[in-house]
Design a protein around this motif. Sequence first.
Motif, PDB file in Angstrom:
ATOM      1  N   ASP A 475       0.824  -1.209   0.000  1.00 41.59           N
ATOM      2  CA  ASP A 475       0.000   0.000   0.000  1.00 41.59           C
ATOM      3  C   ASP A 475       0.860   1.262   0.000  1.00 41.59           C
ATOM      4  O   ASP A 475       0.588   2.210  -0.736  1.00 41.59           O
ATOM      5  N   ARG A 476       1.903   1.281   0.826  1.00 41.62           N
ATOM      6  CA  ARG A 476       2.788   2.457   0.841  1.00 41.62           C
ATOM      7  C   ARG A 476       3.511   2.616  -0.488  1.00 41.62           C
ATOM      8  O   ARG A 476       3.726   3.743  -0.965  1.00 41.62           O
ATOM      9  N   LEU A 477       3.903   1.503  -1.090  1.00 43.50           N
ATOM     10  CA  LEU A 477       4.569   1.570  -2.388  1.00 43.50           C
ATOM     11  C   LEU A 477       3.625   2.147  -3.441  1.00 43.50           C
ATOM     12  O   LEU A 477       4.024   2.985  -4.264  1.00 43.50           O
ATOM     13  N   VAL A 478       2.366   1.730  -3.408  1.00 42.71           N
ATOM     14  CA  VAL A 478       1.380   2.276  -4.354  1.00 42.71           C
ATOM     15  C   VAL A 478       1.175   3.769  -4.092  1.00 42.71           C
ATOM     16  O   VAL A 478       1.079   4.567  -5.028  1.00 42.71           O
ATOM     17  N   MET A 479       1.123   4.165  -2.819  1.00 45.20           N
ATOM     18  CA  MET A 479       1.026   5.593  -2.491  1.00 45.20           C
ATOM     19  C   MET A 479       2.161   6.361  -3.151  1.00 45.20           C
ATOM     20  O   MET A 479       1.956   7.414  -3.770  1.00 45.20           O
ATOM     21  N   LEU A 480       3.378   5.838  -3.031  1.00 48.78           N
ATOM     22  CA  LEU A 480       4.558   6.512  -3.574  1.00 48.78           C
ATOM     23  C   LEU A 480       4.465   6.655  -5.089  1.00 48.78           C
ATOM     24  O   LEU A 480       4.707   7.744  -5.645  1.00 48.78           O
ATOM     25  N   LEU A 481       4.125   5.574  -5.775  1.00 48.59           N
ATOM     26  CA  LEU A 481       4.160   5.573  -7.237  1.00 48.59           C
ATOM     27  C   LEU A 481       2.927   6.195  -7.876  1.00 48.59           C
ATOM     28  O   LEU A 481       2.894   6.411  -9.092  1.00 48.59           O
ATOM     29  N   THR A 482       1.897   6.504  -7.069  1.00 49.88           N
ATOM     30  CA  THR A 482       0.707   7.195  -7.597  1.00 49.88           C
ATOM     31  C   THR A 482       0.558   8.584  -6.994  1.00 49.88           C
ATOM     32  O   THR A 482      -0.454   9.252  -7.219  1.00 49.88           O
ATOM     33  N   ASP A 483       1.547   9.010  -6.207  1.00 47.68           N
ATOM     34  CA  ASP A 483       1.526  10.328  -5.560  1.00 47.68           C
ATOM     35  C   ASP A 483       0.254  10.511  -4.737  1.00 47.68           C
ATOM     36  O   ASP A 483      -0.438  11.527  -4.838  1.00 47.68           O
ATOM     37  N   SER A 484      -0.064   9.511  -3.914  1.00 48.08           N
ATOM     38  CA  SER A 484      -1.260   9.545  -3.067  1.00 48.08           C
ATOM     39  C   SER A 484      -0.868   9.865  -1.629  1.00 48.08           C
ATOM     40  O   SER A 484       0.064   9.275  -1.088  1.00 48.08           O
ATOM     41  N   ALA A 485      -1.597  10.787  -1.001  1.00 48.14           N
ATOM     42  CA  ALA A 485      -1.214  11.272   0.323  1.00 48.14           C
ATOM     43  C   ALA A 485      -1.629  10.325   1.444  1.00 48.14           C
ATOM     44  O   ALA A 485      -1.007  10.307   2.504  1.00 48.14           O
ATOM     45  N   SER A 486      -2.680   9.554   1.237  1.00 48.95           N
ATOM     46  CA  SER A 486      -3.218   8.715   2.306  1.00 48.95           C
ATOM     47  C   SER A 486      -3.364   7.274   1.846  1.00 48.95           C
ATOM     48  O   SER A 486      -3.669   7.009   0.673  1.00 48.95           O
ATOM     49  N   ILE A 487      -3.167   6.344   2.768  1.00 51.26           N
ATOM     50  CA  ILE A 487      -3.351   4.928   2.446  1.00 51.26           C
ATOM     51  C   ILE A 487      -4.785   4.660   2.000  1.00 51.26           C
ATOM     52  O   ILE A 487      -5.049   3.769   1.202  1.00 51.26           O
ATOM     53  N   ARG A 488      -5.729   5.481   2.486  1.00 53.46           N
ATOM     54  CA  ARG A 488      -7.126   5.279   2.089  1.00 53.46           C
ATOM     55  C   ARG A 488      -7.340   5.561   0.610  1.00 53.46           C
ATOM     56  O   ARG A 488      -8.308   5.066   0.023  1.00 53.46           O
ATOM     57  N   ASP A 489      -6.435   6.338   0.007  1.00 48.43           N
ATOM     58  CA  ASP A 489      -6.561   6.643  -1.412  1.00 48.43           C
ATOM     59  C   ASP A 489      -6.124   5.475  -2.292  1.00 48.43           C
ATOM     60  O   ASP A 489      -6.393   5.474  -3.498  1.00 48.43           O
ATOM     61  N   VAL A 490      -5.423   4.494  -1.715  1.00 47.27           N
ATOM     62  CA  VAL A 490      -4.945   3.363  -2.515  1.00 47.27           C
ATOM     63  C   VAL A 490      -5.587   2.047  -2.082  1.00 47.27           C
ATOM     64  O   VAL A 490      -5.208   0.984  -2.567  1.00 47.27           O
ATOM     65  N   LEU A 491      -6.555   2.119  -1.147  1.00 46.31           N
ATOM     66  CA  LEU A 491      -7.357   0.955  -0.771  1.00 46.31           C
ATOM     67  C   LEU A 491      -8.766   1.175  -1.296  1.00 46.31           C
ATOM     68  O   LEU A 491      -9.391   2.205  -1.005  1.00 46.31           O
TER      69      LEU A 491
END
Length: 501
Positions: A475-491
């Motif tokens: 999840d953190r890796l996806v946040m990094l590679l999609t420029d997402s500020a919150s884990i909720r944005d990638v779940l």
Amino acid sequence: MEQNKPQTEQELSQQAAVRRQKLADLCEAGHNPFEITKYAQDAYSADLKQEFADLPAEAETGKIVSLAGRMMSKRVMGKASFAHLRDQKGDIQIFVKRDLLGEEAYAAFKKLDIGDIIGVKGEVFRTKMGEISVRITELTLLSKSLLPLPEKFHGLTDREARYRQRYVDLIVNPEVKDTFVKRSQILKEIRAYLDEKGFLEVDTPILTPFEIGASARPFYTHHNTLNMDMVLRIETELYLKRLIVGGMDRVYEVGRIFRNEGMDPKHNPEFTTIELYQAFTDFHGMMDLVEEMYKRLALKVCGSLEITYQGKQIDMGHWERLTMVEAVKKYSGVDFNDWKTDEDAIAAAKEHHVELPEVPTKGAILAEFFDAFVEDKLIQPTFIYDYPVEISPLAKRKPNDPAFTERFEYFIDCTEYGNAFSELNDPIDQKARFERQVAERKAIEPECRAQVDYDYVNALEYGLPPTGGLGFGVDRLVMLLTDSASIRDVLLFPTMKPIEQ
């Protein structure tokens, strides 16, 4: 153009009532859309736009297509109307003409609502205004939308609603879907990379028989047939290393993990990790693997080794490597080697206003110094290695300095992204560390039900080869590679507190 403007609850209720009446009228006329089971879809919006990118204005193609999707806008102009259909790949304009569609079907079209799911058939052409469109000759209502779509479903005030009703978020904010398409791509690339390296993907139990002594707090459940409490796993490590003992030399698992702990922009009670283990290598081999894999992901997903995360430029092509002792000395000026006793370390912590750990040993205090002085400086990719044995119960001790272990974590933008060891394969040492870990937990929490995993110790006694292991959060890796500020944005469906009914 029909607009979805902010509405009061009363207006929304009225709209819902109107839509239900429309459905009732359809059913009475023998046109219940929910009885339709399939639709022959043979084309998609984005593919058509690409295929006919060079088509001049007002030109015909002669190509007849069947499209299906959600109607996102409608503009009725007497005998001819325009609407936009959103399918899996994007939006496309449809041109609806009474003379082509027929009187009865055109009247039915005019009664459709924004959000209805339709199937259409017609010829692709480009309008006078230059928009690729489909001039339809057939239209079928496939599903009636009984609730009106909001005009905008984003912004700080609606963030909670976006997470709770992700299905609406995905409908009206197409860019949200892009994040999850990238998430899928990231997992695909990781699997491809590991498969190429000879790793085997496996599955291990999510329900485990007891709580281990680790600091992470688990969720409990109960198995009725066996009449026993069970624990949702907090890691996949111990099962995967059993497989290394069994001769499966390179294994990994994309695993759902559950921890009954706090929630913040970087933590969710259930999350996805990848753990992998490779026989006959060490933690330096894992460092090389991480660096190579993250460079590949950056290039594949972002198209560059230079990525932007929350306004910061991150160079994924350069990774610094520091021991924890070196990092603490670099950023705090305090040298671990000056501490001769635990009391020296305690005195240094008090002098520098560093919080003392529950068991204040030199190694544990060094880790507190790292948290206080170092972690928030590590913006560019950095490996921190040689961790104190006190905080590394599963890592192998350094042969020349048994107070430290062959362990690293790596950090990007002041956040830990993964953890790796030269795995401890001495069963006698492992048993002693497990027993000490459980004893310390129970001393702090007398009601804790943690146990030593003696079956894992038993596995080690059959012989675990020298092994490198790595675990990292997807999840953190996806946040990094999609420029997402919150884990909720990638779940897709983050954990949420229920709304009081």
